[in-house]
Every structure is written in C-alpha cells, then in structure tokens.
Design an enzyme around this catalytic site. Structure first.
Site, PDB file in Angstrom:
ATOM      1  N   HIS A  89      -1.415   0.115  -9.703  1.00 37.50           N
ATOM      2  CA  HIS A  89      -2.122  -0.864  -8.858  1.00 37.50           C
ATOM      3  C   HIS A  89      -2.689  -2.007  -9.703  1.00 37.50           C
ATOM      4  CE1 HIS A  89      -3.957  -1.156  -4.629  1.00 37.50           C
ATOM      5  NE2 HIS A  89      -3.913  -2.364  -5.172  1.00 37.50           N
ATOM      6  N   GLU A 134      -2.929   7.593  -4.443  1.00 39.36           N
ATOM      7  CA  GLU A 134      -3.343   7.009  -5.724  1.00 39.36           C
ATOM      8  C   GLU A 134      -4.837   7.155  -5.993  1.00 39.36           C
ATOM      9  OE1 GLU A 134      -2.080   2.891  -4.953  1.00 39.36           O
ATOM     10  OE2 GLU A 134      -4.181   2.289  -5.064  1.00 39.36           O
ATOM     11  N   ARG A 184       0.859  -1.177   0.000  1.00 39.87           N
ATOM     12  CA  ARG A 184       0.000   0.000   0.000  1.00 39.87           C
ATOM     13  C   ARG A 184       0.897   1.228   0.000  1.00 39.87           C
ATOM     14  NH1 ARG A 184      -3.327  -2.778  -1.605  1.00 39.87           N
ATOM     15  NH2 ARG A 184      -5.429  -3.208  -0.840  1.00 39.87           N
ATOM     16  N   ASP A 202       3.809  -0.225  -7.306  1.00 35.64           N
ATOM     17  CA  ASP A 202       2.490  -0.536  -7.873  1.00 35.64           C
ATOM     18  C   ASP A 202       1.409   0.222  -7.117  1.00 35.64           C
ATOM     19  OD1 ASP A 202       0.800  -1.989  -9.681  1.00 35.64           O
ATOM     20  OD2 ASP A 202       0.150  -3.217  -7.983  1.00 35.64           O
TER      21      ASP A 202
HETATM   22  P1  NAI Z   1      -1.410 -11.455   4.585  1.00 31.98           P
HETATM   23  O1  NAI Z   1      -2.358 -10.996   5.624  1.00 31.98           O
HETATM   24  O2  NAI Z   1      -1.429 -12.889   4.152  1.00 31.98           O
HETATM   25  O3  NAI Z   1       0.094 -11.109   5.011  1.00 31.98           O
HETATM   26  C1  NAI Z   1       0.470  -9.887   5.576  1.00 31.98           C
HETATM   27  C2  NAI Z   1       1.672 -10.171   6.460  1.00 31.98           C
HETATM   28  O4  NAI Z   1       2.183  -8.910   6.911  1.00 31.98           O
HETATM   29  C3  NAI Z   1       1.324 -11.014   7.696  1.00 31.98           C
HETATM   30  O5  NAI Z   1       2.204 -12.115   7.789  1.00 31.98           O
HETATM   31  C4  NAI Z   1       1.526 -10.035   8.846  1.00 31.98           C
HETATM   32  O6  NAI Z   1       1.992 -10.666  10.036  1.00 31.98           O
HETATM   33  C5  NAI Z   1       2.590  -9.112   8.251  1.00 31.98           C
HETATM   34  N1  NAI Z   1       2.725  -7.865   8.973  1.00 31.98           N
HETATM   35  C6  NAI Z   1       1.793  -7.196   9.696  1.00 31.98           C
HETATM   36  N2  NAI Z   1       2.350  -6.108  10.266  1.00 31.98           N
HETATM   37  C7  NAI Z   1       3.653  -6.096   9.887  1.00 31.98           C
HETATM   38  C8  NAI Z   1       4.741  -5.230  10.163  1.00 31.98           C
HETATM   39  N3  NAI Z   1       4.595  -4.164  10.948  1.00 31.98           N
HETATM   40  N4  NAI Z   1       5.932  -5.512   9.598  1.00 31.98           N
HETATM   41  C9  NAI Z   1       6.098  -6.607   8.829  1.00 31.98           C
HETATM   42  N5  NAI Z   1       5.100  -7.472   8.541  1.00 31.98           N
HETATM   43  C10 NAI Z   1       3.893  -7.207   9.062  1.00 31.98           C
HETATM   44  O7  NAI Z   1      -1.673 -10.492   3.332  1.00 31.98           O
HETATM   45  P2  NAI Z   1      -1.270 -10.728   1.813  1.00 31.98           P
HETATM   46  O8  NAI Z   1      -2.388 -11.366   1.096  1.00 31.98           O
HETATM   47  O9  NAI Z   1       0.077 -11.331   1.750  1.00 31.98           O
HETATM   48  O10 NAI Z   1      -1.213  -9.209   1.288  1.00 31.98           O
HETATM   49  C11 NAI Z   1      -0.259  -8.296   1.767  1.00 31.98           C
HETATM   50  C12 NAI Z   1      -0.628  -6.900   1.316  1.00 31.98           C
HETATM   51  O11 NAI Z   1      -0.493  -6.807  -0.090  1.00 31.98           O
HETATM   52  C13 NAI Z   1      -2.110  -6.527   1.564  1.00 31.98           C
HETATM   53  O12 NAI Z   1      -2.308  -6.053   2.881  1.00 31.98           O
HETATM   54  C14 NAI Z   1      -2.325  -5.446   0.567  1.00 31.98           C
HETATM   55  O13 NAI Z   1      -1.989  -4.202   1.155  1.00 31.98           O
HETATM   56  C15 NAI Z   1      -1.321  -5.757  -0.544  1.00 31.98           C
HETATM   57  N6  NAI Z   1      -1.985  -6.173  -1.770  1.00 31.98           N
HETATM   58  C16 NAI Z   1      -1.692  -5.500  -2.927  1.00 31.98           C
HETATM   59  C17 NAI Z   1      -2.282  -5.836  -4.113  1.00 31.98           C
HETATM   60  C18 NAI Z   1      -1.930  -5.173  -5.394  1.00 31.98           C
HETATM   61  O14 NAI Z   1      -2.674  -5.320  -6.385  1.00 31.98           O
HETATM   62  N7  NAI Z   1      -0.840  -4.444  -5.472  1.00 31.98           N
HETATM   63  C19 NAI Z   1      -3.307  -6.892  -4.156  1.00 31.98           C
HETATM   64  C20 NAI Z   1      -3.478  -7.600  -2.909  1.00 31.98           C
HETATM   65  C21 NAI Z   1      -2.862  -7.218  -1.757  1.00 31.98           C
END
Ligand code: NAI
Length: 338
Positions: free
Chosen positions: A295, A263, A234, A258
């Site tokens: 994005h 945005e 994000r 991305d």
């Molecule tokens: P997820 O929930 O499976 O993984 C997120 C990880 O981040 C978790 O392991 C969590 O413990 C960790 N985390 C939380 N706080 C943290 C911190 N302070 N420092 C380091 N790690 C921390 O989520 P997923 O599916 O892997 O997605 C991650 C992010 O990717 C989403 O939150 C979203 O913002 C972004 N995303 C972007 C997309 C795009 O099109 N560019 C599409 C989908 C998601």
C-alpha cells in the site's frame, strides 16, 4: 484543537508538523492502530485522525463518541474502513482527503505494469549476482496493447493518460463517464467486453458493496489468457482465493497488487522476524509472476504534503464551524455509498 493521530509513522510526522505550524492545533501522535482496544487513548480528544489500516467500525465509533470525539479526520481518500452510517447516527463528522496526488497512485500502477512486464525486480537481483543471462526476462511492447481501466475518476484518468502516451488502446468501464477520458480517445465498454479484449486490467474504482469481489472467478475466467491484473484500489475488490486459483491454472499471466483484502494485519509494519499466519497471502508471495507492494501507491512527497495539509484544513474548518466548516466534497456521508 487536540488531535489524536492514530497509526502515525515517523515518515508522515514532518508533513503533519509543517501543515499545522500556523495553527493552534495540538497533535498527539499514537503508534497504535485504532480499534476497540485503543479507542480509550482518545478519551476527551475532540478530533481523531486515522489511516487506511485503522478500524472505525461501529463499536469503535461508539467508544470514540462516548469519549467525546466529534471529528474523524481520515488521512486517506478511501473510507471503506469507516462505518459511515454509524458515524452519521452518532453525529461524528467524517472528513477525508478526496484528492491529493492522483499521479502518485497512477504512476505506481504503471510502475507495477512495467516491472511485471520487463521483470526489473528479477533483473536487478540477477545482475547483482553477476548473472547477465536474459532467459526468463522476455517482455512485451506496451505500444499497441489493449489496457482495460475499471474506474476512471481522478486516478483512473491519470492512468489512461499515461497508457495513451505508451500507445496503448485504452478501454474503460465506469458507471459515470469522464469527459476528459473520452476526449483522450478512451472507449467506454461493458465490463464483459473490457475483460475479453484487455491484455492488462487495472482497477481504480472504490471499494463499495457493488465492487466487493468484482474480480471473482467468473470475471477472471472472462479475461484473456495471460492477462496482467493490477490492483492499486482496495484489496477486497479482488477475490484473492479466486485469483490464486486462476494463477495456478496459468490463466492469469501476472499480477501486481498494492492492496490486499486482509492487509490490516500486515501492511505498514516490519514483520520480517515474524511467522505470517495468513496462508492466502503467503501463497500469493510464492508466485514468480506476482508482485506485491504494501500500500505505497500514495507514498510520494507531493501526496504526503497534500494529505497533511488537507487533514489539518479539515480539522481547522471543523473547529471554526463544525461540520459546515468542512468542505462538502471532503465530508463522508451515506450519500457516497449509493
Ligand atoms: P475517484 O472517486 O476520483 O474515482 C473513482 C471512480 O470509480 C469514479 O469515477 C466512480 O464513478 C468509479 N466507480 C464507482 N463504482 C464503480 C464500479 N462499480 N465500477 C467501475 N467504476 C466505478 O477516486 P480516485 O481518487 O480515483 O481513487 C480511486 C480509488 O483508489 C480509491 O477509492 C481508493 O480505493 C484507491 N486509492 C488507493 C491508494 C493507494 O495508495 N494504493 C491511494 C488513493 C486511493
């Protein structure tokens, strides 16, 4: 159930239409972005579906609630654009798509790395001009380099697997260790160590109070000179002004984004005939070593199918049994903000 689909784009309609085919739902596609101005369009519509550029802040939620909306069905995993506490207070159920294709975003992140490294974008334009010179296109072997992955959830894990395949040493930081990553030989280290050792830093954590501007001036200064920074999580995880300063100093070697802090006013629209007013964003676009995509990390056929299917399933579950009909892992509550 009637569903007002805000920010709907022509490319997602076929996926949503296919997903709702066996249901009695009625989809009302709206081009408009959800905001205080457009909430009225959902008057008397019980379910509203939104995407990442929509505004589900407290006043907007109050307007939706007053109009009779009881379900907010996000077509995304991220929910930083929703005032979750206000939704809870109003009794609006918020459902998301917690997982669709982690590979879509992971492969996009690695695509940004390869493009920045081997300069495919410049090579493509050059060869079309019959300029076959290699000056300025020098890259580096990914093999043997150290990559730092911040956030090793579903997407971070997929990135780790790809980078291990390239022969990278992979360091990670996440408050929760992922056993699958540990099994791949990923080393969990404190953030400072990750910054100091990584040739590439890639962000896969959600945007929360703790991660807002995680990559600030101090974090950038702690990274290796010439570091490549990738952000597909994000925008606001990175302090863009601090990033621009580090790029101008030459400390940051290349950047793939991305996502961008502001945005919402830019992405998912064709602004090619407009004068962009966001000077910070426009400055970013002037760097030859910065690559911005709008994005599109999620944008694969498989991910779009899964997003549409889960969104419709969330609405169906809510229609059957209210909030209890939405799987707990899909429900967004203040518990996830802690
Ligand atoms: P997820 O929930 O499976 O993984 C997120 C990880 O981040 C978790 O392991 C969590 O413990 C960790 N985390 C939380 N706080 C943290 C911190 N302070 N420092 C380091 N790690 C921390 O989520 P997923 O599916 O892997 O997605 C991650 C992010 O990717 C989403 O939150 C979203 O913002 C972004 N995303 C972007 C997309 C795009 O099109 N560019 C599409 C989908 C998601």
């Amino acid at each position: 159930m009637k569903i007002a689909v805000y920010s709907s784009k022509p490319y997602e309609k076929p996926f949503l239409d296919a997903a709702k085919a066996d249901t009695a739902h009625e989809l009302v596609y709206l081009d408009a972005r959800l905001s205080t101005m457009t909430a009225e369009l959902a008057r008397a519509v019980p379910a509203v579906s939104i995407f990442v550029g929509d505004d589900a802040s407290a006043p907007v939620l109050r307007a939706l609630h007053a109009g009779g909306t009881r379900l907010l069905a996000l077509r995304s995993a991220g929910f930083n654009h929703v005032d979750v506490a206000e939704a809870e207070r109003l009794g609006i159920t918020v459902a998301r798509v917690p997982a669709y294709s982690p590979y879509a975003v992971a492969e996009h992140a690695v695509g940004l790395m390869l493009t920045l490294n081997r300069k495919f974008h410049r090579a493509y334009a050059r060869v079309r001009e019959q300029n076959f010179a290699l000056d300025g296109l020098l890259g580096f072997d990914m093999h043997g380099k150290t990559a730092g992955v911040i956030g090793t959830g579903k997407i971070g894990e997929a990135v780790c697997a790809i980078l291990r395949g390239f022969g990278c040493r992979v360091l990670a930081f996440d408050p929760l260790k992922n056993p699958a990553c540990e099994a791949m030989g990923i080393e969990y280290v404190p953030l400072g160590d990750l910054y100091a050792a990584s040739d590439i830093v890639t962000l896969h954590c959600p945007l929360t109070h703790a991660t807002k501007h995680l990559i600030n001036a101090a974090a950038l200064a702690a990274m290796k000179p010439g570091v490549m920074l990738i952000n597909t999580s994000r925008g606001a995880v990175v302090d863009t002004r601090a990033l621009i300063a580090a790029l101008k100093r030459g400390h940051v070697g290349s950047v793939g984004l991305d996502v961008y802090e502001e945005e919402g006013d830019l992405f998912f629209k064709d602004l090619s005939a407009e004068v962009i007013q966001d000077d910070v964003f426009v400055r970013l676009l002037t760097f030859p070593n910065v690559l911005v995509t709008a994005h599109q990390g999620f944008f694969t056929r498989e991910a779009c199918e899964a997003i549409a299917r889960t969104t419709i399933d969330n609405v169906s579950g809510f229609g059957r049994a209210g909030a209890a009909g939405v799987p707990e892992s899909h429900r967004v509550s203040t518990r996830l903000l802690k």
